[in-house]
Design an enzyme around this catalytic site. Sequence first.
Site, short mmCIF file in Angstrom:
data_model
loop_
_atom_site.label_atom_id
_atom_site.label_comp_id
_atom_site.label_asym_id
_atom_site.label_seq_id
_atom_site.Cartn_x
_atom_site.Cartn_y
_atom_site.Cartn_z
N SER A 189 0.80 -1.23 0.00
CA SER A 189 0.00 0.00 0.00
C SER A 189 0.82 1.27 0.00
O SER A 189 0.43 2.28 -0.58
CB SER A 189 -0.95 0.01 1.20
OG SER A 189 -0.23 -0.10 2.40
N HIS A 217 -4.91 -3.90 -2.47
CA HIS A 217 -4.61 -2.87 -3.47
C HIS A 217 -4.47 -3.44 -4.88
O HIS A 217 -4.21 -2.69 -5.81
CB HIS A 217 -3.33 -2.11 -3.09
CG HIS A 217 -3.53 -1.24 -1.90
ND1 HIS A 217 -3.91 0.08 -1.97
CD2 HIS A 217 -3.47 -1.53 -0.58
CE1 HIS A 217 -4.04 0.57 -0.76
NE2 HIS A 217 -3.77 -0.39 0.11
N LYS A 248 -11.52 -0.10 -2.07
CA LYS A 248 -10.56 0.57 -2.98
C LYS A 248 -11.10 0.49 -4.41
O LYS A 248 -11.92 1.31 -4.80
CB LYS A 248 -9.18 -0.03 -2.78
CG LYS A 248 -8.77 0.13 -1.28
CD LYS A 248 -7.42 -0.34 -0.96
CE LYS A 248 -7.20 -0.50 0.54
NZ LYS A 248 -7.47 0.68 1.36
#
Length: 404
Positions: A189, A217, A248
């Site tokens: 990240s 991610h 995300k």
Amino acid sequence: MDILAKYDGLAERRDLMLEAGANPFGLRMEKVLSPTEALVNGRRTLLVGTNNYLGLTFDPHCIAAGVKALQEQGTGTTGSRIANGSYALHEALEEAIARFLKRKSAIVWPTGYQANLGMIAGLAGPGDTILLDADSHSSIYDGCRLSGATLVRFRHNDPADLDKRLARLRRQGAAENGALLVIVEGIYSMLGDIAPLPEFVEVKDRHGAFLLVDEAHSLGVMGVCGRGVAEAQGIEAGVDFLAGTFSKSLGAIGGFGVSDHPHFERLRYCSRPYMFTASASPASIATVIAAIERIEQEPGLIKQLWRNAEALHSGLAAEGFEIAAPVSPVVAVKLPDERLAVAFWNALLQAGIYVNLAVPPGTPNNSCLMRCSVSAAHTPEQIQGVVRTFVEVREALDASAPAS
Ligand code: PMP
């Protein structure tokens, strides 16, 4: 002694930032205008630090699904799934994730943080040993603590170091007394670097360990279909457990774990972070199902994201900025110290660009970073504007620096 006195040091650091005119951990968006823009301090501000990788937060299909669920099924579930029962939507989402990731079972948690707590503390317990990458996210560290397992850290992205530690643990008899669980992330990240999963799989197979990969991610970001680093590196069958988040690329909130392990479903009655918290609301579940459908129907979104990532990475590198890792949608620009990083972050915000200020202890190797996250929704003009503004801010700060 005052119970909050232990935070005096941290509070002083924060006060220094506020005195410098920056409040990096308390950004207030007066109005969110789109996946890439918000009003901040009355100014239209470009968002380059919100992990909105596919720009789905304003997708009409996702919004319509959320509104429908809100109207038909109410605002919340008012309890946990073991106490109040599951909504059909929870099960539909678990089926959608299992289908999308081509796994036998999927379990959903209310956040990605809880998914890591629930997966790790559900899988590992006292007597087991967890080997975790030293740069792991806090939710992974917290899950490890909650598990009561023995913790061993290995050097970041270093399969040879993992190999050495596993060999030592096995010589000491760790594999006879309990299970061995290796934990890594897909894209990391903070720096945006990527785990070498094939090498990790080779090592953990040789030592009879299990592998859990947090693709927070990388889901919807890597691989032609968006199934993450494991898909991109062609090693999905070697990954025993995969965790991730909806907050995300999917533009919502919640987290999940998937596996082909025949007993994975046991976590539903053995994982405390699953059992003792209210289940996700119908609206957020419905938006995630819709977001998965969008990724399945439109692989061009991922291609657009990577075009933008490449443009920002190469644009900043061409201007001489030091970037922490090769191209990925996390583009972390390294700065020499915290004082400069705070000033840089503040000047970017004044110029209408929001990135993440990332400083120790939240960063690997005590690095100070302007952490950018790219979105498929950014336009080429917006990306060029970010590069231009980075250059202007550097020039302005150089000009105002005292001559040495
Ligand atoms: N894992 C990683 C690697 C993360 O970066 C994050 C969030 N930053 C999480 C898990 C937790 O996800 P969430 O914010 O959706 O709870």
